[in-house]
Design an enzyme around this catalytic site. Structure first.
Site, PDB file in Angstrom:
ATOM      1  N   ARG A 242     -37.554   3.974   2.307  1.00 50.64           N
ATOM      2  CA  ARG A 242     -38.154   4.636   1.174  1.00 50.64           C
ATOM      3  C   ARG A 242     -37.235   5.327   0.373  1.00 50.64           C
ATOM      4  O   ARG A 242     -36.014   5.227   0.740  1.00 50.64           O
ATOM      5  CB  ARG A 242     -38.807   5.750   2.198  1.00 50.64           C
ATOM      6  CG  ARG A 242     -39.909   5.686   2.765  1.00 50.64           C
ATOM      7  CD  ARG A 242     -40.404   6.693   4.001  1.00 50.64           C
ATOM      8  NE  ARG A 242     -40.347   7.990   3.274  1.00 50.64           N
ATOM      9  CZ  ARG A 242     -40.772   9.203   3.639  1.00 50.64           C
ATOM     10  NH1 ARG A 242     -41.519   9.134   4.815  1.00 50.64           N
ATOM     11  NH2 ARG A 242     -40.559  10.461   3.310  1.00 50.64           N
TER      12      ARG A 242
ATOM     13  N   ARG B 245     -35.158  17.566   1.174  1.00 51.41           N
ATOM     14  CA  ARG B 245     -36.236  17.717   2.224  1.00 51.41           C
ATOM     15  C   ARG B 245     -36.357  18.812   2.960  1.00 51.41           C
ATOM     16  O   ARG B 245     -37.043  19.224   3.426  1.00 51.41           O
ATOM     17  CB  ARG B 245     -36.625  16.291   2.557  1.00 51.41           C
ATOM     18  CG  ARG B 245     -37.141  15.464   1.608  1.00 51.41           C
ATOM     19  CD  ARG B 245     -36.890  13.962   1.847  1.00 51.41           C
ATOM     20  NE  ARG B 245     -37.952  13.272   2.844  1.00 51.41           N
ATOM     21  CZ  ARG B 245     -37.515  12.348   3.406  1.00 51.41           C
ATOM     22  NH1 ARG B 245     -36.434  11.645   3.253  1.00 51.41           N
ATOM     23  NH2 ARG B 245     -38.169  11.937   4.538  1.00 51.41           N
TER      24      ARG B 245
ATOM     25  N   LYS C 142     -42.688  12.535  13.634  1.00 51.07           N
ATOM     26  CA  LYS C 142     -44.265  12.747  13.431  1.00 51.07           C
ATOM     27  C   LYS C 142     -45.088  11.175  13.120  1.00 51.07           C
ATOM     28  O   LYS C 142     -46.070  11.025  13.860  1.00 51.07           O
ATOM     29  CB  LYS C 142     -44.459  13.594  12.290  1.00 51.07           C
ATOM     30  CG  LYS C 142     -43.967  14.940  12.317  1.00 51.07           C
ATOM     31  CD  LYS C 142     -44.256  15.823  11.147  1.00 51.07           C
ATOM     32  CE  LYS C 142     -43.830  15.096   9.649  1.00 51.07           C
ATOM     33  NZ  LYS C 142     -42.265  15.337   9.653  1.00 51.07           N
TER      34      LYS C 142
ATOM     35  N   ARG D 175     -33.428   4.311   8.692  1.00 50.09           N
ATOM     36  CA  ARG D 175     -35.125   4.072   8.761  1.00 50.09           C
ATOM     37  C   ARG D 175     -35.538   3.032   7.889  1.00 50.09           C
ATOM     38  O   ARG D 175     -35.256   3.058   6.794  1.00 50.09           O
ATOM     39  CB  ARG D 175     -35.671   5.385   8.714  1.00 50.09           C
ATOM     40  CG  ARG D 175     -37.086   5.337   8.913  1.00 50.09           C
ATOM     41  CD  ARG D 175     -37.530   6.637   9.124  1.00 50.09           C
ATOM     42  NE  ARG D 175     -37.717   7.515   8.010  1.00 50.09           N
ATOM     43  CZ  ARG D 175     -38.609   8.510   7.870  1.00 50.09           C
ATOM     44  NH1 ARG D 175     -38.941   9.161   9.079  1.00 50.09           N
ATOM     45  NH2 ARG D 175     -39.034   9.059   6.762  1.00 50.09           N
TER      46      ARG D 175
ATOM     47  N   ARG E  79     -48.101  21.646   5.006  1.00 49.62           N
ATOM     48  CA  ARG E  79     -46.417  22.077   4.603  1.00 49.62           C
ATOM     49  C   ARG E  79     -46.142  23.255   3.978  1.00 49.62           C
ATOM     50  O   ARG E  79     -45.158  23.698   3.849  1.00 49.62           O
ATOM     51  CB  ARG E  79     -45.862  20.961   3.775  1.00 49.62           C
ATOM     52  CG  ARG E  79     -45.420  19.766   4.577  1.00 49.62           C
ATOM     53  CD  ARG E  79     -44.983  18.810   3.266  1.00 49.62           C
ATOM     54  NE  ARG E  79     -43.602  17.849   3.789  1.00 49.62           N
ATOM     55  CZ  ARG E  79     -43.920  16.670   4.099  1.00 49.62           C
ATOM     56  NH1 ARG E  79     -44.882  16.122   4.215  1.00 49.62           N
ATOM     57  NH2 ARG E  79     -42.967  15.706   4.202  1.00 49.62           N
TER      58      ARG E  79
HETATM   59  P1  AMP Z   1     -43.532  12.373   4.224  1.00 47.41           P
HETATM   60  O1  AMP Z   1     -43.670  10.865   4.063  1.00 47.41           O
HETATM   61  O2  AMP Z   1     -44.495  13.187   5.033  1.00 47.41           O
HETATM   62  O3  AMP Z   1     -41.811  12.681   4.604  1.00 47.41           O
HETATM   63  O4  AMP Z   1     -43.647  12.669   2.773  1.00 47.41           O
HETATM   64  C1  AMP Z   1     -42.828  12.289   1.614  1.00 47.41           C
HETATM   65  C2  AMP Z   1     -42.914  13.047   0.282  1.00 47.41           C
HETATM   66  O5  AMP Z   1     -44.391  13.227  -0.120  1.00 47.41           O
HETATM   67  C3  AMP Z   1     -42.556  14.669   0.539  1.00 47.41           C
HETATM   68  O6  AMP Z   1     -41.197  14.784   0.589  1.00 47.41           O
HETATM   69  C4  AMP Z   1     -43.193  15.193  -0.526  1.00 47.41           C
HETATM   70  O7  AMP Z   1     -42.393  14.998  -1.800  1.00 47.41           O
HETATM   71  C5  AMP Z   1     -44.453  14.522  -0.574  1.00 47.41           C
HETATM   72  N1  AMP Z   1     -45.687  15.257   0.322  1.00 47.41           N
HETATM   73  C6  AMP Z   1     -46.143  14.795   1.618  1.00 47.41           C
HETATM   74  N2  AMP Z   1     -46.915  15.477   2.108  1.00 47.41           N
HETATM   75  C7  AMP Z   1     -47.104  16.634   1.402  1.00 47.41           C
HETATM   76  C8  AMP Z   1     -47.484  18.188   1.486  1.00 47.41           C
HETATM   77  N3  AMP Z   1     -48.500  18.186   2.556  1.00 47.41           N
HETATM   78  N4  AMP Z   1     -47.320  18.850   0.635  1.00 47.41           N
HETATM   79  C9  AMP Z   1     -46.222  18.815  -0.613  1.00 47.41           C
HETATM   80  N5  AMP Z   1     -45.752  17.498  -0.738  1.00 47.41           N
HETATM   81  C10 AMP Z   1     -46.091  16.600   0.226  1.00 47.41           C
END
Ligand code: AMP
Length: 216
Positions: A161, A172, A14, A127, A88
């Site tokens: 990360r 996740r 994404k 990554r 999400r």
């Molecule tokens: P990402 O970078 O999109 O993989 O997000 C990293 C982490 O941020 C996720 O594993 C969640 O802990 C939190 N997070 C990001 N976006 C959301 C969302 N829309 N709702 C809830 N938690 C989020």
């Protein structure tokens, strides 16, 4: 102007595709994950509160991420928004619909990026990204040309990360299947869902997304 959601499990690509759309179509990427990591690294109270939840791979509460999005979408964006990692949950999806309606905007497409779990583990555990320009790399499939240096901006600030490890990834993925994957049915029922093969070459995925955007 088109507003789109990129939907898919962690590691589906994404962020990578969102960055291309920013470059090629002057769209604005709204990644709640990036916003939360920024809050964490700048040491805000909210950032401190969510740090552990994120490191474990769980979702942070709906109200926090809905608030972050609400702050950003007020005036709209020239080329349109790419919602990356948001919504999400069904509650977030309803909140997004309400926010867009309130601000006189529309949701034009939801692109589901399909990948299988085995590919995700391999993708995520290798990554790393450039801390300065956000370019995404991978130890095996997309290393930097010069070790330790970003190909794009020359920065040496390459980062991994905290949640890109196998344990957090398991959580996740579980969060994705339990709470986010129902959105596929939700947007299908709303007639807004398109699907692309997220395992194809990066350029083919980009072409498939472009085709969807051109049709809206
Ligand atoms: P990402 O970078 O999109 O993989 O997000 C990293 C982490 O941020 C996720 O594993 C969640 O802990 C939190 N997070 C990001 N976006 C959301 C969302 N829309 N709702 C809830 N938690 C989020």
């Amino acid at each position: 102007m088109v507003n789109i959601i990129l939907l898919g499990p962690p590691g589906a690509g994404k962020g990578t595709q969102a960055k291309r759309l920013v470059d090629e179509r002057a769209m604005v990427q709204l990644s709640t994950g990036d916003m939360l990591r920024e809050a964490k690294s700048s040491g805000t109270e909210m950032g401190r509160r969510v740090a552990d939840v994120m490191a474990r791979g769980q979702l942070v509460t709906d109200d926090i991420v809905i608030g972050l999005i609400e702050e950003k979408i007020g005036q709209g964006a020239g080329g349109g928004f790419i919602f990356d990692g948001f919504p999400r949950t069904l509650k977030q999806a309803d909140a997004l619909a309400a926010l867009l309606q309130k601000t006189g905007q529309t949701l034009d497409a939801v692109v589901e990026m399909q990948v299988d779990d085995a590919a995700l583990v391999a993708r995520i555990t290798g990554r790393f990204t450039c801390g300065k320009c956000g370019e995404v790399y991978h130890d095996k499939t997309r290393p930097t040309k010069v070790s330790g240096t970003c190909d794009v901006c020359g920065s040496h600030d390459l980062k991994r990360r905290a949640d890109d490890n196998e344990d957090a990834l398991k959580t996740r993925l579980m969060e994705y299947y339990k709470k986010t994957s129902p959105l596929i049915g939700y947007y299908y029922a709303k007639n807004q869902l398109s699907t692309v093969d997220g395992l194809a070459e990066m350029d083919s995925v980009a072409a498939a997304i472009s085709k969807i955007l051109d049709k809206t």
